[in-house]
Write a protein that holds these residues in place. Structure first.
Motif, PDB file in Angstrom:
ATOM      1  N   GLU A  50      -4.565   7.100  -2.640  1.00 48.86           N
ATOM      2  CA  GLU A  50      -3.641   6.055  -2.816  1.00 48.86           C
ATOM      3  C   GLU A  50      -4.494   5.009  -3.980  1.00 48.86           C
ATOM      4  OE1 GLU A  50      -2.895   2.270  -0.428  1.00 48.86           O
ATOM      5  OE2 GLU A  50      -2.661   4.746   0.290  1.00 48.86           O
ATOM      6  N   HIS A  51      -3.636   3.913  -4.670  1.00 54.14           N
ATOM      7  CA  HIS A  51      -4.707   3.848  -5.369  1.00 54.14           C
ATOM      8  C   HIS A  51      -4.821   2.309  -4.679  1.00 54.14           C
ATOM      9  CE1 HIS A  51      -2.669   6.362  -8.650  1.00 54.14           C
ATOM     10  NE2 HIS A  51      -1.860   6.594  -7.356  1.00 54.14           N
ATOM     11  N   SER A  52      -6.292   1.809  -5.834  1.00 56.23           N
ATOM     12  CA  SER A  52      -6.668   0.958  -5.415  1.00 56.23           C
ATOM     13  C   SER A  52      -6.582  -0.721  -6.460  1.00 56.23           C
ATOM     14  CB  SER A  52      -8.835   0.925  -5.011  1.00 56.23           C
ATOM     15  OG  SER A  52      -8.408   1.371  -4.671  1.00 56.23           O
ATOM     16  N   PRO A  53      -5.634  -1.963  -6.067  1.00 58.27           N
ATOM     17  CA  PRO A  53      -5.137  -2.394  -6.774  1.00 58.27           C
ATOM     18  C   PRO A  53      -5.947  -3.151  -7.502  1.00 58.27           C
ATOM     19  CG  PRO A  53      -3.395  -2.764  -4.643  1.00 58.27           C
ATOM     20  CD  PRO A  53      -4.620  -1.443  -4.562  1.00 58.27           C
ATOM     21  N   GLY A  54      -6.148  -3.539  -8.513  1.00 59.62           N
ATOM     22  CA  GLY A  54      -6.844  -4.082  -9.887  1.00 59.62           C
ATOM     23  C   GLY A  54      -8.118  -3.411  -9.736  1.00 59.62           C
ATOM     24  N   LEU A  55      -8.085  -2.450  -9.627  1.00 57.91           N
ATOM     25  CA  LEU A  55      -9.559  -1.911 -10.075  1.00 57.91           C
ATOM     26  C   LEU A  55      -9.147  -0.408 -10.285  1.00 57.91           C
ATOM     27  CD1 LEU A  55     -11.457  -2.211  -5.830  1.00 57.91           C
ATOM     28  CD2 LEU A  55     -11.888  -3.221  -8.377  1.00 57.91           C
ATOM     29  N   PRO A  56     -10.560  -0.052 -11.288  1.00 57.39           N
ATOM     30  CA  PRO A  56     -10.480   1.169 -12.172  1.00 57.39           C
ATOM     31  C   PRO A  56     -10.602   2.536 -11.376  1.00 57.39           C
ATOM     32  CG  PRO A  56     -12.700   0.294 -12.261  1.00 57.39           C
ATOM     33  CD  PRO A  56     -11.684  -0.277 -11.546  1.00 57.39           C
ATOM     34  N   GLY A  78       0.722  -1.360   0.112  1.00 57.42           N
ATOM     35  CA  GLY A  78       0.343  -0.328   0.260  1.00 57.42           C
ATOM     36  C   GLY A  78       0.820   1.372  -0.160  1.00 57.42           C
ATOM     37  N   GLN A  79       0.249   1.999  -0.267  1.00 59.82           N
ATOM     38  CA  GLN A  79       0.544   3.965   0.175  1.00 59.82           C
ATOM     39  C   GLN A  79       2.065   4.015   1.191  1.00 59.82           C
ATOM     40  OE1 GLN A  79      -0.012   5.964  -2.435  1.00 59.82           O
ATOM     41  NE2 GLN A  79       2.162   6.786  -1.807  1.00 59.82           N
ATOM     42  N   GLY A  80       2.001   3.014   2.921  1.00 57.83           N
ATOM     43  CA  GLY A  80       2.800   2.803   3.607  1.00 57.83           C
ATOM     44  C   GLY A  80       4.396   2.487   3.152  1.00 57.83           C
ATOM     45  N   LEU A  81       4.396   1.591   2.424  1.00 56.18           N
ATOM     46  CA  LEU A  81       5.222   1.170   2.284  1.00 56.18           C
ATOM     47  C   LEU A  81       6.246   2.013   0.866  1.00 56.18           C
ATOM     48  CD1 LEU A  81       6.783  -1.380   1.986  1.00 56.18           C
ATOM     49  CD2 LEU A  81       5.701  -2.384   0.094  1.00 56.18           C
ATOM     50  N   ARG A  82       5.380   2.965   0.024  1.00 56.02           N
ATOM     51  CA  ARG A  82       6.065   3.126  -0.783  1.00 56.02           C
ATOM     52  C   ARG A  82       6.095   5.014  -0.439  1.00 56.02           C
ATOM     53  NH1 ARG A  82       1.066   1.203  -3.579  1.00 56.02           N
ATOM     54  NH2 ARG A  82       2.045  -0.320  -5.445  1.00 56.02           N
ATOM     55  N   ASP A  83       5.648   5.269   0.759  1.00 54.29           N
ATOM     56  CA  ASP A  83       5.978   6.544   1.189  1.00 54.29           C
ATOM     57  C   ASP A  83       7.647   6.273   2.126  1.00 54.29           C
ATOM     58  OD1 ASP A  83       3.847   7.782   0.468  1.00 54.29           O
ATOM     59  OD2 ASP A  83       2.824   7.303   2.490  1.00 54.29           O
TER      60      ASP A  83
END
Length: 355
Positions: free
Chosen positions: A320-326, A206-211
């Motif tokens: 925050e992007h939703s994996p697999g969802l548009p 998720g975004q935490g890891l990316r941050d």
């Protein structure tokens, strides 16, 4: 202002672009040990390639090279009388200052500097004219530095949109070890754990890891130089961080984790609360409003337009992007007193919102 940029990487080219954007009359010349990099910066509109000779010295030469190369570059530039005054942008200060003194450079015309701005990308193609807007730019005048040199370089910093802050070289290096150099190593250490991680684990990222890992993508060669040049202060802070983590790991392994983890998390919250907020002031108290947005062109602009029409200022934003969802979730940080107004406006506009 007439400026020579020596080194057309991310920072040097961004300085040139900033000057060209904010000072219509600025004359900027570009030089680099890699002629292709200088040509690319020129093609981006950063300035003209430096000729073999300038009719008159420039006002300032900005030395935008790695720390170990600053002194030699300064000596060469002064031997050519390229400029009246000189500054550098290296992220350590004691090493280049000591080497410049050892080479017999004219320290009266030299103002060591360091813009606290950057990106995980590098090279002229990554440069941005707005890279320094509102960012701190440390200036470390030496006892020998003339007032005229300090004033002229300060004017350049302000022309780039940055906020000049004066300090000394030793203090600068201690402070950047804490607020820049060790965070980069910690980010790299966490990112290194992902090298052999199962794909199924990364699918949950998720975004935490990316941050946490964003800055780990920085240039290895440059960061090796930076960390080596500031080794002692970095080692001291890194040892303290490692001791905290080692103690937490030991207590978790011994079944005493709640105490150690809670203590570290509380101290982390207290430290994070001390990081200056908007415009360098005290951290603001903001409320996060989450808005679901379709992942398609124009939706983010439409959301910002609706927020602006409601008279609400967005203090910060993250997606925050939703994996697999548009779809994604835009997290808008606003002042608490404006939350009700924003929720009402977004609800009227058909935006799915959540506090």
């Amino acid at each position: 202002m007439r400026v020579v940029i020596i080194g057309t990487g991310l920072i040097g080219t961004s300085v040139a672009l900033a000057l060209r954007e904010h000072d219509a009359g600025a004359e900027v010349w570009l030089a680099d040990s890699d002629p292709a990099a200088a040509r690319l910066a020129a093609d981006l509109g950063a300035g003209a390639l430096l000729p073999d000779e300038l009719a008159d010295p420039a006002d300032i030469a900005v030395i935008a090279v790695p720390p170990a190369a600053v002194a030699a570059t300064l000596a060469q530039a002064q031997a050519r009388s390229l400029a009246r005054y000189y500054t550098d942008v290296a992220s350590v200060k004691q090493l280049p200052v000591a080497q410049a003194a050892g080479r017999g450079c004219d320290l009266a015309s030299y103002v060591p500097g360091h813009p606290l701005a950057g990106r995980e990308k590098h090279g002229p193609a990554a440069a941005r004219a707005d890279l320094f807007l509102g960012r701190t730019w440390a200036l470390c005048p030496l006892p020998q530095t003339s007032p005229e040199a300090a004033e002229t370089v300060t004017a350049l910093v302000r022309a780039c949109g940055a906020v000049p802050v004066r300090t000394d070289a030793a203090s600068h290096d201690r402070w950047v070890a804490l607020i820049s150099h060790v965070p980069h190593l910690v980010s790299a250490a966490m990112a290194a754990r992902l090298e052999t991680a199962p794909p199924q684990a990364l699918d949950l990222a998720g975004q935490g890891l990316r941050d946490v890992t964003r800055i780990a993508a920085g240039d290895t060669g440059l960061w090796t130089q930076i960390l080596s040049a500031n080794a002692a202060p970095v080692a001291e802070v890194l040892a303290a961080v490692a001791a905290d983590l080692a103690e937490a790991a030991r207590m978790l392994a011994d079944g005493e984790g709640s105490k150690s983890v809670a203590g570290l998390l509380d101290r982390g919250q207290a430290g994070a609360a001390r990081i200056p907020g908007k415009h360098g002031g005290a951290p603001g108290e903001f409320t996060v409003v989450q808005v679901v947005i379709p992942d398609q062109p124009g939706e983010l602009a439409r959301l910002f337009e609706a927020t602006g029409a409601a008279g609400v200022n967005i203090e910060d934003v993250r997606i925050e992007h939703s994996p697999g969802l548009p779809v994604g979730v835009a997290e808008l940080s606003v002042r608490p007193g404006q939350v009700a107004t924003l929720l009402e406006a977004l609800d009227a506009g058909g935006w799915p919102v959540r506090r």
